[in-house]
Design a protein around this motif. Structure first.
Motif, short mmCIF file in Angstrom:
data_model
loop_
_atom_site.label_atom_id
_atom_site.label_comp_id
_atom_site.label_asym_id
_atom_site.label_seq_id
_atom_site.Cartn_x
_atom_site.Cartn_y
_atom_site.Cartn_z
N MET A 1 0.63 -1.05 -0.01
CA MET A 1 -0.06 0.11 -0.05
C MET A 1 0.99 1.07 0.10
SD MET A 1 -3.19 1.31 2.67
CE MET A 1 -3.68 -0.63 2.95
N ASP A 2 0.65 2.05 -0.93
CA ASP A 2 1.51 3.54 -0.67
C ASP A 2 1.00 4.47 0.00
OD1 ASP A 2 -0.80 4.35 -1.90
OD2 ASP A 2 -0.06 5.05 -3.80
N GLU A 3 1.79 5.36 0.28
CA GLU A 3 1.46 6.46 1.21
C GLU A 3 0.43 7.23 1.11
OE1 GLU A 3 4.65 9.22 3.31
OE2 GLU A 3 3.93 10.34 1.45
N LYS A 4 -0.07 7.53 -0.24
CA LYS A 4 -1.19 8.25 -0.54
C LYS A 4 -2.32 7.54 -0.14
CE LYS A 4 -3.63 10.55 -4.54
NZ LYS A 4 -3.82 10.86 -5.72
N VAL A 7 -2.66 7.79 3.72
CA VAL A 7 -3.26 8.91 4.12
C VAL A 7 -4.79 9.20 3.98
CG1 VAL A 7 -3.11 11.49 3.71
CG2 VAL A 7 -1.06 10.05 4.14
N THR A 8 -5.14 8.70 2.72
CA THR A 8 -6.52 9.03 2.32
C THR A 8 -7.25 8.08 3.10
OG1 THR A 8 -5.82 9.63 0.12
CG2 THR A 8 -8.11 8.82 0.24
N ASP A 9 -7.07 6.77 3.62
CA ASP A 9 -7.78 6.12 4.16
C ASP A 9 -7.97 6.49 5.56
OD1 ASP A 9 -8.09 4.35 1.96
OD2 ASP A 9 -6.88 2.54 2.73
N THR A 10 -6.76 7.00 6.08
CA THR A 10 -6.83 7.36 7.46
C THR A 10 -7.82 8.52 7.57
OG1 THR A 10 -4.67 6.48 7.70
CG2 THR A 10 -5.47 8.37 9.44
N LEU A 11 -7.57 9.46 6.71
CA LEU A 11 -8.46 10.67 6.82
C LEU A 11 -10.10 10.07 6.78
CD1 LEU A 11 -6.79 13.25 4.47
CD2 LEU A 11 -7.52 13.60 6.89
N ALA A 55 -1.63 16.08 3.66
CA ALA A 55 -2.25 15.62 2.33
C ALA A 55 -2.30 16.65 1.19
CB ALA A 55 -3.69 15.22 2.33
N ARG A 56 -2.52 17.82 1.77
CA ARG A 56 -2.60 19.10 0.78
C ARG A 56 -1.12 19.31 0.38
NH1 ARG A 56 -6.10 23.61 0.98
NH2 ARG A 56 -4.80 24.21 -0.73
N GLU A 57 -0.06 19.08 1.22
CA GLU A 57 1.32 19.58 1.03
C GLU A 57 1.74 18.49 -0.12
OE1 GLU A 57 3.31 19.54 4.75
OE2 GLU A 57 2.32 21.32 5.42
N LYS A 58 1.41 17.39 -0.13
CA LYS A 58 1.81 16.16 -1.02
C LYS A 58 1.10 16.11 -2.02
CE LYS A 58 4.49 13.80 2.56
NZ LYS A 58 5.49 12.58 2.31
N SER A 59 -0.03 16.99 -2.34
CA SER A 59 -1.06 16.97 -3.33
C SER A 59 -1.71 15.71 -3.39
CB SER A 59 -0.48 17.20 -4.63
OG SER A 59 0.19 18.52 -4.52
N TYR A 60 -1.78 14.97 -2.12
CA TYR A 60 -2.80 13.82 -2.10
C TYR A 60 -4.04 14.21 -2.13
CZ TYR A 60 1.28 11.28 -0.65
OH TYR A 60 2.68 10.64 -0.40
N TYR A 61 -4.47 15.50 -1.70
CA TYR A 61 -5.76 15.87 -1.63
C TYR A 61 -5.89 17.52 -2.28
CZ TYR A 61 -9.99 17.82 0.18
OH TYR A 61 -11.33 18.51 0.30
N VAL A 62 -6.72 17.70 -3.23
CA VAL A 62 -6.80 19.09 -3.76
C VAL A 62 -8.46 19.31 -3.45
CG1 VAL A 62 -6.93 20.24 -5.88
CG2 VAL A 62 -5.35 18.36 -5.61
N PRO A 63 -8.62 20.41 -2.87
CA PRO A 63 -9.92 20.68 -2.40
C PRO A 63 -10.85 21.22 -3.57
CG PRO A 63 -8.16 22.39 -1.60
CD PRO A 63 -7.70 21.23 -2.08
N ALA A 64 -11.77 21.26 -3.69
CA ALA A 64 -12.71 21.94 -4.53
C ALA A 64 -12.50 23.48 -4.57
CB ALA A 64 -14.21 21.64 -4.22
#
Length: 85
Positions: A1-4, A7-11, A55-64
């Protein structure tokens, strides 16, 4: 499982906890339990915020995109309309 994915699953898990705490807090009459649940919720919120920043810093999450003022006013008008019975 990769870091992204981790992180997403934890969020997702933390967001589920926050919903659960909100439900439990409103349903309990025991003041001590309610206070304990609020403290646990606050800790989860802090964890969620820290992880969200990662997540934002690593661009794993991009808000609307931000809502326009017109969109904000439209939603406000819907939410403040008198309720019909």
């Amino acid at each position: 499982m990769d870091e992204k994915t981790m992180v997403t699953d934890t969020l997702v898990g933390i967001n589920g906890e926050l919903k659960m705490f909100a439900e439990y807090i409103t349903q309990t009459e025991n003041k001590e339990l309610k206070q304990c649940l609020k403290q646990m919720r606050n800790q989860s919120e802090m964890s969620q915020e820290k992880l969200y920043q990662v997540a934002r810093e690593k661009s794993y999450y991009v808000p609307a995109a931000k809502a326009t003022q017109e969109e904000v006013e439209h939603v406000k008008s819907i939410l403040t309309r008198p309720q019909m019975k």
